[in-house]
Design a protein around this motif. Structure first.
Motif, PDB file in Angstrom:
ATOM      1  N   HIS A   2       0.840  -1.189   0.000  1.00 40.64           N
ATOM      2  CA  HIS A   2       0.000   0.000   0.000  1.00 40.64           C
ATOM      3  C   HIS A   2       0.886   1.253   0.000  1.00 40.64           C
ATOM      4  CE1 HIS A   2       0.970  -0.289   4.268  1.00 40.64           C
ATOM      5  NE2 HIS A   2       0.621   0.977   4.378  1.00 40.64           N
ATOM      6  N   LEU A   3       0.313   2.310  -0.529  1.00 35.59           N
ATOM      7  CA  LEU A   3       1.026   3.574  -0.606  1.00 35.59           C
ATOM      8  C   LEU A   3       1.097   4.213   0.771  1.00 35.59           C
ATOM      9  CD1 LEU A   3       2.294   5.819  -2.358  1.00 35.59           C
ATOM     10  CD2 LEU A   3      -0.010   6.757  -2.622  1.00 35.59           C
ATOM     11  N   VAL A  49       0.909   2.443 -10.977  1.00 39.08           N
ATOM     12  CA  VAL A  49       2.039   1.562 -10.667  1.00 39.08           C
ATOM     13  C   VAL A  49       1.540   0.343  -9.895  1.00 39.08           C
ATOM     14  CG1 VAL A  49       4.143   1.386  -9.263  1.00 39.08           C
ATOM     15  CG2 VAL A  49       3.827   3.335 -10.795  1.00 39.08           C
ATOM     16  N   GLN A  50       0.620   0.562  -8.977  1.00 36.69           N
ATOM     17  CA  GLN A  50       0.073  -0.557  -8.201  1.00 36.69           C
ATOM     18  C   GLN A  50      -0.717  -1.502  -9.105  1.00 36.69           C
ATOM     19  OE1 GLN A  50      -2.031   0.597  -4.671  1.00 36.69           O
ATOM     20  NE2 GLN A  50      -1.576  -1.362  -3.722  1.00 36.69           N
ATOM     21  N   GLN A  51      -1.442  -0.962 -10.098  1.00 36.19           N
ATOM     22  CA  GLN A  51      -2.167  -1.804 -11.051  1.00 36.19           C
ATOM     23  C   GLN A  51      -1.217  -2.684 -11.853  1.00 36.19           C
ATOM     24  OE1 GLN A  51      -4.594   0.749 -13.468  1.00 36.19           O
ATOM     25  NE2 GLN A  51      -5.890   1.370 -11.745  1.00 36.19           N
ATOM     26  N   ASN A  57       5.021   2.787  -3.687  1.00 41.30           N
ATOM     27  CA  ASN A  57       5.919   3.704  -2.986  1.00 41.30           C
ATOM     28  C   ASN A  57       7.119   4.103  -3.838  1.00 41.30           C
ATOM     29  OD1 ASN A  57       4.582   3.960  -0.308  1.00 41.30           O
ATOM     30  ND2 ASN A  57       4.740   1.738  -0.468  1.00 41.30           N
ATOM     31  N   MET A  58       7.279   3.451  -4.998  1.00 42.64           N
ATOM     32  CA  MET A  58       8.336   3.892  -5.912  1.00 42.64           C
ATOM     33  C   MET A  58       8.046   5.301  -6.400  1.00 42.64           C
ATOM     34  SD  MET A  58       8.026   2.166  -9.705  1.00 42.64           S
ATOM     35  CE  MET A  58       8.197   0.493  -9.146  1.00 42.64           C
ATOM     36  N   VAL A  59       6.775   5.711  -6.386  1.00 44.06           N
ATOM     37  CA  VAL A  59       6.429   7.072  -6.797  1.00 44.06           C
ATOM     38  C   VAL A  59       7.052   8.068  -5.818  1.00 44.06           C
ATOM     39  CG1 VAL A  59       4.541   8.696  -7.188  1.00 44.06           C
ATOM     40  CG2 VAL A  59       4.337   6.325  -7.970  1.00 44.06           C
ATOM     41  N   CYS A  88       8.081   9.487 -17.183  1.00 37.19           N
ATOM     42  CA  CYS A  88       9.273   8.913 -17.804  1.00 37.19           C
ATOM     43  C   CYS A  88      10.042   8.045 -16.819  1.00 37.19           C
ATOM     44  CB  CYS A  88      10.151  10.034 -18.351  1.00 37.19           C
ATOM     45  SG  CYS A  88      11.622   9.439 -19.210  1.00 37.19           S
ATOM     46  N   LEU A  89      10.256   8.566 -15.619  1.00 39.10           N
ATOM     47  CA  LEU A  89      10.976   7.785 -14.605  1.00 39.10           C
ATOM     48  C   LEU A  89      10.239   6.497 -14.264  1.00 39.10           C
ATOM     49  CD1 LEU A  89      12.088  10.579 -12.133  1.00 39.10           C
ATOM     50  CD2 LEU A  89      13.542   9.286 -13.712  1.00 39.10           C
ATOM     51  N   LEU A  90       8.932   6.610 -14.106  1.00 34.51           N
ATOM     52  CA  LEU A  90       8.162   5.430 -13.722  1.00 34.51           C
ATOM     53  C   LEU A  90       8.081   4.410 -14.855  1.00 34.51           C
ATOM     54  CD1 LEU A  90       5.413   7.168 -11.605  1.00 34.51           C
ATOM     55  CD2 LEU A  90       7.374   5.835 -10.787  1.00 34.51           C
TER      56      LEU A  90
END
Length: 123
Positions: A2-3, A49-51, A57-59, A88-90
């Motif tokens: 979870h975030l 990102v979670q999907q 949490n990488m965000v 771009c980073l993600l």
């Protein structure tokens, strides 16, 4: 996973403070407005990102990376740069698209740069 919203909030607030650092006195309202804009963009990316089955949490880590590398006070309250850079980073960290051979070749450059940055940080 979870975030951890509080950590993302803090990262966006730190980024907003850096962006607004050139101004001697920034009102709490302006700081809140810039922070909220950053946070809304970041939170949307965290859901995506979670999907993809990755750690949202990488965000937060990407926001902190942008704080270290690309944010500067000359940008002021302009946050238009934030969303495309974060995307771009993600995309590099959590790929969602298949790449052509030519596009994938760039990932070797990224891999080399990341290895160098990690080595420099560990030194």
């Amino acid at each position: 996973m979870h975030l951890r919203n509080n950590e993302l909030d803090e990262a966006c607030m730190a980024l907003a403070r850096l962006l607004l650092a050139r101004h001697n006195s920034v009102s709490h309202d302006i700081l809140d407005t810039v922070t909220t804009r950053l946070l809304q963009d970041a939170a949307r990316h965290a859901d995506y990102v979670q999907q993809l089955g990755r750690d949202p949490n990488m965000v937060t880590r990407a926001v902190l990376y942008l704080n270290d590398t690309h944010a500067h006070p000359d940008l002021g309250s302009d946050t238009a740069w934030f969303q495309p850079m974060l995307e771009c980073l993600l995309e590099l960290a959590a790929p969602s698209l298949a790449l052509s051979g030519a596009g994938a070749a760039f990932l070797r450059d990224v891999e080399e740069g990341v290895a160098q940055s990690i080595a420099d940080n560990d030194a």
